[in-house]
Structure formats: structure tokens, C-alpha cells
Design a protein around this motif. Structure first.
Motif, short mmCIF file in Angstrom:
data_model
loop_
_atom_site.label_atom_id
_atom_site.label_comp_id
_atom_site.label_asym_id
_atom_site.label_seq_id
_atom_site.Cartn_x
_atom_site.Cartn_y
_atom_site.Cartn_z
N LYS A 232 38.52 52.36 39.13
CA LYS A 232 39.50 52.20 40.19
C LYS A 232 39.40 50.80 40.82
N ALA A 233 38.13 50.37 41.00
CA ALA A 233 37.91 49.06 41.60
C ALA A 233 38.48 47.94 40.73
N LEU A 234 38.28 48.03 39.42
CA LEU A 234 38.79 47.02 38.50
C LEU A 234 40.31 47.06 38.41
N GLN A 235 40.86 48.26 38.50
CA GLN A 235 42.31 48.39 38.50
C GLN A 235 42.90 47.75 39.76
N ALA A 236 42.24 47.98 40.87
CA ALA A 236 42.74 47.46 42.16
C ALA A 236 42.61 45.95 42.28
N THR A 237 41.71 45.36 41.48
CA THR A 237 41.45 43.91 41.59
C THR A 237 41.83 43.15 40.32
N ASP A 238 42.66 43.81 39.48
CA ASP A 238 43.13 43.17 38.23
C ASP A 238 41.98 42.70 37.35
N GLY A 239 40.88 43.49 37.35
CA GLY A 239 39.78 43.20 36.45
C GLY A 239 38.83 42.11 36.91
N ASP A 240 39.01 41.61 38.13
CA ASP A 240 38.12 40.56 38.64
C ASP A 240 36.80 41.21 39.09
N MET A 241 35.70 40.89 38.41
CA MET A 241 34.42 41.55 38.64
C MET A 241 33.91 41.34 40.06
N ASP A 242 33.96 40.10 40.54
CA ASP A 242 33.47 39.80 41.89
C ASP A 242 34.28 40.52 42.95
N LYS A 243 35.59 40.50 42.78
CA LYS A 243 36.45 41.18 43.74
C LYS A 243 36.25 42.70 43.67
N ALA A 244 35.96 43.18 42.47
CA ALA A 244 35.73 44.62 42.32
C ALA A 244 34.48 45.04 43.07
N VAL A 245 33.44 44.20 43.02
CA VAL A 245 32.22 44.50 43.77
C VAL A 245 32.52 44.55 45.26
N ASP A 246 33.28 43.56 45.74
CA ASP A 246 33.67 43.53 47.15
C ASP A 246 34.51 44.75 47.51
N TRP A 247 35.41 45.15 46.59
CA TRP A 247 36.27 46.33 46.83
C TRP A 247 35.42 47.58 47.02
N LEU A 248 34.40 47.73 46.18
CA LEU A 248 33.49 48.88 46.30
C LEU A 248 32.70 48.82 47.59
N ARG A 249 32.27 47.63 47.97
CA ARG A 249 31.53 47.49 49.22
C ARG A 249 32.42 47.83 50.41
N GLU A 250 33.66 47.38 50.37
CA GLU A 250 34.60 47.64 51.46
C GLU A 250 34.89 49.13 51.58
N LYS A 251 34.90 49.81 50.46
CA LYS A 251 35.12 51.27 50.46
C LYS A 251 33.86 52.03 50.85
N GLY A 252 32.75 51.30 50.94
CA GLY A 252 31.49 51.96 51.30
C GLY A 252 30.77 52.58 50.14
N LEU A 253 31.32 52.44 48.94
CA LEU A 253 30.73 53.11 47.78
C LEU A 253 29.47 52.41 47.30
#
Length: 309
Positions: free
Chosen positions: A24-45
Motif C-alpha cells: 500500500k505504501a509503495l502504491q501510495a508513493t508511486d514506488g518511491d522507497m524513501d517516501k514509502a518509508v515516510d508514508w509508513l511512519r506517518e501512518k504509525g505502522l
């Protein structure tokens, strides 16, 4: 930007977050690994995943009956303080309800079930609770009885959870009877329910011990082997009385003097019916979990040392 299964795997290894959430994180960030990590952190996961490494040895052993289906479950937290919060206790009760109503095969299947009054899975709710409570939490185990009559008992706020399953005849209410048997189990911790369940290997071992005791007793050593074997067999009764529920002395001597099997028969007769003990499950909170012993002084010293760098 497209991403592959290897990218999902890599993100999971980086964050220790589940595969589906990584996807889900990669889908939400168009596959950008760094942004995906931030997305997961923002979600608290990602934060929740980091907490998952910490040992959860406290918690609650809970038992209840839902629409005739008996459930006993153990859910662990890191501290006893967290385990006593309303949020944690509500979580445990709702998880027991899920087990009763959705009948998951195991803990992993339970995590995929839908949480009550929600569209989220148990896993997703658990992640939210980890964030709100601030501790690692783990569903350790559960058991379920759908047949016969189940009676639940929770001792000392969740140190013991006991579920007793009885075959009840005559239309009687065996709740109090079952609760007393459950209390016996919590108090005495029998290894077996009945002497018929004791493995032959254990019986042989006990016989060997008793024979050895007599061989080492000057007053008994000279007796014929057949005599000693007969005496040892007689001593097995004491072994059964100590280790087998139905042969144990009933602890509520104010209600009945005798063994548990006798109490069940007597109580059922007084109620005008018949009750047969079928099975039981006894969970002791944190049993077998190795607790981490923190060296507080060493931890503070390390923090001071790091602060000076």
C-alpha cells in the motif's frame, strides 16, 4: 514509478511492517522507497513494528461465553499497567468475541478476521492500539468450545483464564458447578484432568521412583519384589490425587468433602440432573515467556555516554 515484489520485500525488511501495508505504501508513493518509508511512519505502522521487537510478557488471560460458545484467550502487553487500561481490556474482550463468532483456525487466521463494529482487520486494529497505548501487544493463544456447556472463569483480574466444558443433562443450570471446578483448576493447576489420561511413561516413572525409595529404605529393602511392587502401585493413588483434577481433593470443603469427581456428581444430583466433565483449558498469563530483565543503571549510563558524543 512501477515497483516489484522485490521492492515490497525490501521495504518490509527495512521497516518490519507487513507485506500488504508495504505494498500500500509503495502504491501510495508511486514506488518511491524513501517516501514509502515516510508514508509508513506517518501512518504509525513503522513505529508499531519497532515496538514489536520488545518482549510482551504481561497482559491478560481472559475467558468468556458468547451465545453458548466458550472462549479462552491470552493477549500480552509489555507492562501490567497497560494491561489494566480500559482500552486493552476492551481489545481482549473483543478479540474473544471474534474467536467465538468467526472461528479462526489459529492466531494468524484471527489476525485476518474483521474486528467487531469495524471494517478493519484485527491486525489493523492491533497496530492502532499499539500506537495509542504505546506498547507492543501480541495475541499469544486461544481455545474455543462450541459444543456442550462451557463455563468461564477469570482469576485475579486476568492472571488465570479457565474454560471448563461440561456435558449437562436434565435441563439444570451448571454455571456455579462449573465455576467451582474452574476455580479448582486455577488454584491447583492439575497436570491431567483424569488418571485415565496419564501416559504410561509417567506411571512407569512414578513406579520406578517408589520402588527406588523402598530399595533405599533399610526397613523395606529386604521385602520381596512382588510386595514392593504392590506397595508402589498403591502409592500411585497419591500421585493421581496430586496431579489429576478429578482425583484431587476438592478445595471448597465447605461445599463438599471428597474429590472433584465426587463434588461434580453430588452437586449435579442436588440440582436434579447429571453433569460429566468433558474438557478444560487453563491459560496462565505469561507462562513460559522469558521476561527481559532491564539493567536500569546501565541504560542510564549508556544514554549519558551517547549524549556526550
Amino acid at each position: 514509478m512501477a515497483f516489484t515484489a522485490q521492492d515490497v520485500k525490501k521495504l518490509r525488511e527495512m521497516t518490519n511492517v507487513g507485506m500488504m501495508d508495504c505494498k500500500k505504501a509503495l502504491q501510495a508513493t508511486d514506488g518511491d522507497m524513501d517516501k514509502a518509508v515516510d508514508w509508513l511512519r506517518e501512518k504509525g505502522l513503522a513505529k508499531a513494528a519497532k515496538k514489536a521487537d520488545r518482549i510482551a510478557a504481561e497482559g491478560v488471560a481472559y475467558a468468556a461465553v458468547f451465545g453458548g460458545v466458550g472462549v479462552v484467550i491470552e493477549v500480552n502487553s509489555e507492562t501490567d499497567f497497560a494491561a489494566k487500561t480500559d482500552a486493552f481490556l476492551d481489545l481482549v474482550k473483543n478479540l474473544a468475541q471474534v474467536v467465538a463468532e468467526q472461528n479462526p483456525a489459529d492466531v494468524e487466521a484471527l489476525k485476518a478476521c474483521t474486528y467487531p463494529n469495524s471494517k478493519l482487520t484485527v491486525t489493523e486494529i492491533m497496530q492502532e492500539k499499539v500506537m495509542s497505548i504505546g506498547e507492543n501487544m501480541q495475541i499469544r493463544r486461544f481455545a474455543r468450545f462450541a459444543d456442550n456447556t462451557s463455563v468461564a472463569y477469570v482469576h485475579a483480574g486476568g492472571t488465570h483464564g479457565v474454560l471448563v466444558n461440561l456435558a449437562v443433562e436434565g435441563g439444570i443450570d451448571a454455571t456455579e458447578l462449573g465455576k467451582n471446578v474452574a476455580m479448582q483448576i486455577a488454584a491447583m493447576g492439575p497436570k491431567y484432568w483424569d488418571k485415565s489420561q496419564v501416559p504410561q511413561a509417567d506411571v512407569d516413572k512414578e513406579m520406578t521412583v517408589q520402588l527406588a525409595l523402598m530399595d533405599n529404605d533399610p526397613k523395606m529393602a529386604s521385602k520381596p519384589a512382588a510386595v514392593k511392587e504392590k506397595i508402589a502401585a498403591g502409592k500411585l493413588a497419591a500421585f493421581y490425587k496430586e496431579n489429576c483434577l478429578l482425583q484431587q481433593e476438592f478445595v471448597r470443603s465447605d461445599l463438599f468433602k471428597g474429590d472433584v469427581a465426587g463434588y461434580i456428581a453430588d452437586a449435579a444430583k442436588k440440582l436434579g440432573g447429571k453433569v460429566t466433565f468433558v474438557d478444560a483449558v487453563h491459560f496462565v498469563k505469561g507462562e513460559g515467556i522469558e521476561k527481559k530483565v532491564d539493567d536500569f543503571a546501565a541504560e542510564v549510563a549508556a544514554q549519558v555516554a551517547n549524549a556526550g558524543k
